[in-house]
Design an enzyme around this catalytic site. Structure first.
Site, PDB file in Angstrom:
ATOM      1  N   LYS A  53     -38.439 -77.349 -51.643  1.00 14.28           N
ATOM      2  CA  LYS A  53     -38.800 -78.884 -51.709  1.00 14.28           C
ATOM      3  C   LYS A  53     -39.648 -79.421 -50.741  1.00 14.28           C
ATOM      4  O   LYS A  53     -40.373 -80.200 -50.985  1.00 14.28           O
ATOM      5  CB  LYS A  53     -37.187 -79.657 -51.461  1.00 14.28           C
ATOM      6  N   GLN A  97     -28.485 -81.507 -49.201  1.00 11.69           N
ATOM      7  CA  GLN A  97     -28.425 -80.256 -49.623  1.00 11.69           C
ATOM      8  C   GLN A  97     -26.932 -79.795 -50.108  1.00 11.69           C
ATOM      9  O   GLN A  97     -26.079 -79.915 -49.285  1.00 11.69           O
ATOM     10  CB  GLN A  97     -29.192 -79.223 -49.019  1.00 11.69           C
ATOM     11  N   ASP A 120     -31.560 -87.689 -55.570  1.00 13.26           N
ATOM     12  CA  ASP A 120     -30.769 -86.665 -56.346  1.00 13.26           C
ATOM     13  C   ASP A 120     -30.110 -87.464 -57.572  1.00 13.26           C
ATOM     14  O   ASP A 120     -29.964 -86.608 -58.479  1.00 13.26           O
ATOM     15  CB  ASP A 120     -29.671 -86.096 -55.416  1.00 13.26           C
TER      16      ASP A 120
END
Ligand code: NDP
Length: 292
Positions: A53, A97, A120
């Site tokens: 990422k 995460q 997200d």
């Protein structure tokens, strides 16, 4: 029939190319898109994902901030970090995460992220919009990446029967909402660990999306001739023929390529699309900060 490759790498590269001009426009307006990635603990796979990422951010000229915390951190430590990232005006996206260490409640921490920075797409406000059929919130990256890949390949979804294997908050559930949404118009069945006739359901499906986490569970016998099969699964399986002793496998057996019309590879399918969608959400959040 030999399946065409639903190539996430190629599609993701196109998405990223399109983002470059949007990023330049943000910068011209004095805003550099900026993503913060929070990782707790030392799970090797999570660190690999975070690295990819951050690398994507570097490729595109998106600023990234990496916040690494030891596994022994408390939930309150993470709360404080999310709180301060929410307050930071020059920061547009926050990603925590997954998975977090087992002593932390992932969902309640997600609730704390400013929905505008929830790149997200897991905040209840964003998932709630999706349930309402509104596509103007942040959409979860993996299922929206699957949708982008289907549309990129010109795959017809209207009136098709689709089976989603898995009902997780992150993949299966939002995937089913997206495929069944107005304008996409598939007729969706969601299968899970208690579903009794999964193989039979799949055998009648025009589209199968496998998001289970069971290596090569979907076999050739489960798939109708000409079906479109998207493999979301990423599983590490032992493989003594490899120097490192393991390989990555999807949830779909490679022999499915003999029957499917399209099949996404693992790796190189949904994975790169997930990252591309994360980049797109970050750019969108930056654009919205300019508009507001
Ligand atoms: P979860 O473990 O959260 O969910 C798995 C789902 O599969 C559950 O809904 C479970 O059912 C269902 N399931 C389990 N066994 C069966 C079965 N025999 N038949 C049908 N359904 C079953 O996983 P995630 O959704 O987070 O991830 C799924 C896979 O996708 C994993 O391999 C993960 O690594 C991968 N992944 C890949 C990403 C990418 O970018 N490519 C991103 C995110 C995930 P129940 O609800 O009843 O327990």
């Amino acid at each position: 029939m030999v399946a065409q490759r639903l190539d996430g790498k190629v599609c993701a590269a196109e998405v990223e190319k399109d983002l470059l001009s949007r990023i330049s426009a943000c910068v011209e307006n004095g805003v550099q898109p900026h993503l913060a990635v929070v990782i707790v603990g030392d799970d090797p796979a999570s660190h690999v994902y975070v690295k990819s990422k951050v690398k994507a951010c570097e490729r595109l000229g998106i600023r990234s901030t990496h916040v690494g915390l030891p596994a022994a951190s408390t939930e309150d430590d993470v709360r404080k970090i999310i709180g301060s990232l929410n307050e930071q005006d020059d920061l547009h996206g926050i990603l925590v995460q997954s998975p977090l260490p087992s002593h932390m409640d992932e969902e309640s921490l997600t609730d704390l992220i400013d929905p505008m920075k929830d790149v997200d797409g897991f905040h209840p406000q964003n998932l709630g919009r999706l349930v309402q059929g509104r596509m103007d919130g942040m959409l979860p990256c993996t299922p929206s990446g699957v949708m982008r890949m289907l549309s990129w390949a010109g795959i017809e979804t209207e009136g098709k029967t689709a089976v989603i294997l898995g009902r997780s908050r992150i993949v299966g559930m939002p995937q089913s909402l997206l495929l069944g949404s107005k304008g996409v118009d598939s007729t969706v069945t969601v299968a899970h660990s208690r579903t009794k006739d999964t193989a039979e359901l799949c055998a009648n499906a025009d589209i199968i999306i496998a998001a289970v986490g069971r290596p090569e569970m979907v076999t050739e016998e489960w798939v109708k001739e000409g079906a479109v099969v998207v493999d979301v699964g990423i599983n590490r399986v032992d493989d003594s023929s490899r120097e490192r002793g393991w390989r990555l496998a999807g949830d779909v057996h490679p022999d499915v390529a003999k029957k499917a019309s399209w099949l996404s590879p693992v790796p190189g399918g949904v994975g790169p699309m997930t990252i591309a969608m994360l980049m797109e959400n970050t750019v969108r959040a930056a654009e919205q900060s300019i508009e507001s």
